[in-house]
Design a protein around this motif. Structure first.
Motif, PDB file in Angstrom:
ATOM      1  N   UNK A 150      50.234  46.564  41.107  1.00 45.03           N
ATOM      2  CA  UNK A 150      50.398  45.128  40.849  1.00 45.03           C
ATOM      3  C   UNK A 150      49.028  44.481  41.009  1.00 45.03           C
ATOM      4  N   UNK A 151      48.409  44.107  39.888  1.00 45.05           N
ATOM      5  CA  UNK A 151      47.030  43.612  39.914  1.00 45.05           C
ATOM      6  C   UNK A 151      46.955  42.100  40.106  1.00 45.05           C
ATOM      7  N   UNK A 152      47.882  41.580  40.897  1.00 43.16           N
ATOM      8  CA  UNK A 152      47.844  40.154  41.193  1.00 43.16           C
ATOM      9  C   UNK A 152      46.586  39.810  41.975  1.00 43.16           C
ATOM     10  N   UNK A 153      45.942  38.701  41.575  1.00 44.44           N
ATOM     11  CA  UNK A 153      44.779  38.183  42.284  1.00 44.44           C
ATOM     12  C   UNK A 153      45.092  36.784  42.790  1.00 44.44           C
ATOM     13  N   UNK A 154      44.745  36.524  44.030  1.00 40.17           N
ATOM     14  CA  UNK A 154      44.953  35.192  44.581  1.00 40.17           C
ATOM     15  C   UNK A 154      44.044  34.178  43.911  1.00 40.17           C
TER      16      UNK A 154
END
Length: 424
Positions: A139-143
């Motif tokens: 999951x390549x979610x970035x804040x």
């Protein structure tokens, strides 16, 4: 929610993965707050979407080749210490009941490293795939942009020690699945809206000149929890007078003055699904002529924009319609002379997706289809007149049009004034 829903979601996702690949998703954990405190744990949304679990540090493993599609989960092992200090832990049987994953594919977290290395990444007799995997999905979610994906820290050992693996992004794949809501998901959103309605009406009942905005915030949060909600879906906005011209005003610490409009932007959760509703009302129960003409303009745009919701259109089309309609209304009221000036008093989009997140995931480059849930929220913000108005509803796209899920929360001028008159 029935575990068949989670089984179906995982199967659909694995089918989209490359052969000879695996995916890892973490449930996340609460961030440190102070010396001996952590912030309240909030389930990682994609992990919850695929499992229904709301526990920290769990890991979901999905594996695919031409012969098999398998799911595994790694959970916290119960201990006397954890049970005495933190409460009971989930058993393998309980996890299986929630997720639909067979107990034989449920392991403890202290087994994770050995399982991954010996059964996935080393060519051993226990190898899960028919050969070593070439692709790892994270999951390549970035804040924030240009930041390292959160998953790189969670699974850093694998990322750093197995550079031969191609890392692919599973976030965008899950986002597309989440864009469409099942009947169970819509049912949870309906319940979240029902909690929100009770909270809004409790504000109407309590509101009067002289109270502080924070009192209305507290009234809302108290009553949604009485209704069965786990809490607010985002920081509650209670803004009176000039404060309502600030889009994300969350201080909620000013006295509400007689004659002011109060803008509410708030929502409750139900089973992790969010409501997002805006209503605006006069604290004394009676719109002035000026307030009424501005309010009616926004309400008309709200209703006309909702009427345009249907499969086959882009969200951008709703935005353009609302922006143009508001501009025309402002010209008629003498606020602006040209449509190009609309951004002076209206400076946000009219719609966004709604679901597990208030601003839910999903691309806006595709046309909306049945099963999408979105908001419609036109507004006007006139700082010099100390007036801010926003009216927001939650809309389900159906096969032949739309359903306004929040239609029972009053918004007509007469209905609002009548409600306040009954209080007296």
């Amino acid at each position: 929610m029935n575990n068949k829903e989670f089984i179906k979601r995982r199967k659909t996702l694995i089918e989209q993965m490359d052969d000879q690949s695996f995916a890892l998703l973490s449930s996340g954990q609460a961030k440190h707050k102070s010396l001996d405190q952590h912030f309240k744990y909030f389930p990682e949304r994609n992990f919850f979407y695929l499992t229904g679990l709301k526990r920290e540090k769990f890991i979901l493993l999905l594996v695919k080749n031409k012969k098999a599609m398998l799911d595994f989960i790694f959970i916290e092992e119960a201990s006397d210490y954890a049970t005495k200090w933190l409460g009971s832990r989930l058993s393998k049987e309980e996890v299986s009941q929630i997720t639909g994953i067979d107990t034989q594919r449920i392991f403890y977290l202290n087994e994770f490293d050995n399982f991954i290395s010996n059964r996935l990444l080393v060519d051993s007799r226990q190898l899960l795939l028919d050969r070593l995997p070439s692709v790892m999905y994270l999951d390549m979610f970035r804040a924030a942009s240009l930041e390292k994906p959160v998953s790189f820290d969670t699974f850093f050992k694998i990322v750093e020690n197995y550079p031969e693996l191609t890392v692919k992004n599973i976030n965008s794949m899950i986002a597309e699945l989440r864009r469409f809501k099942s009947n169970d998901e819509v049912a949870d959103i309906r319940k979240a809206i029902a909690h929100t309605k009770k909270g809004i009406y409790s504000i109407f009942d309590y509101a009067k000149a002289g109270v502080n905005e924070r009192e209305l915030e507290a009234t809302f949060e108290y009553n949604i929890k009485l209704s069965g909600s786990t809490g607010v879906s985002f920081d509650t906005i209670v803004a009176n007078g000039k404060n309502a011209t600030v889009l994300h005003y969350v201080d909620n610490d000013q006295e509400i003055l007689d004659g002011n409009l109060v803008l509410l932007d708030l929502g409750a959760y139900h089973n992790e699904y969010a409501a997002d509703i805006s209503r605006t009302f006069p604290v004394n129960g009676k719109f002035t002529q000026r307030q009424a003409e501005l309010y009616q303009m926004v309400l008309d745009v709200n209703k006309e924009t909702i009427k345009r919701v249907k499969p086959g259109i882009y969200v951008s089309e709703l935005n353009e319609f609302a922006k143009n309609a508001l501009a025309e209304g402002m010209i008629k009221l003498g606020l602006i002379k040209e449509k190009s000036e609309v951004s002076k008093y209206y400076y946000h989009n009219v719609s966004h997706y709604l679901g597990l997140d208030v601003h839910d995931v999903g691309t806006y480059s595709k046309k909306i289809e049945a099963g999408v849930v979105l908001t419609v929220e036109p507004g006007i913000y006139i700082e010099e007149e100390k007036i801010g108005i926003r009216i927001e509803d939650d809309i389900l796209v159906t096969e032949d049009g739309y359903e306004n899920l929040s239609k029972d929360i009053i918004k007509e001028i007469k209905d609002i004034e009548d409600y306040f008159n009954k209080k007296e």
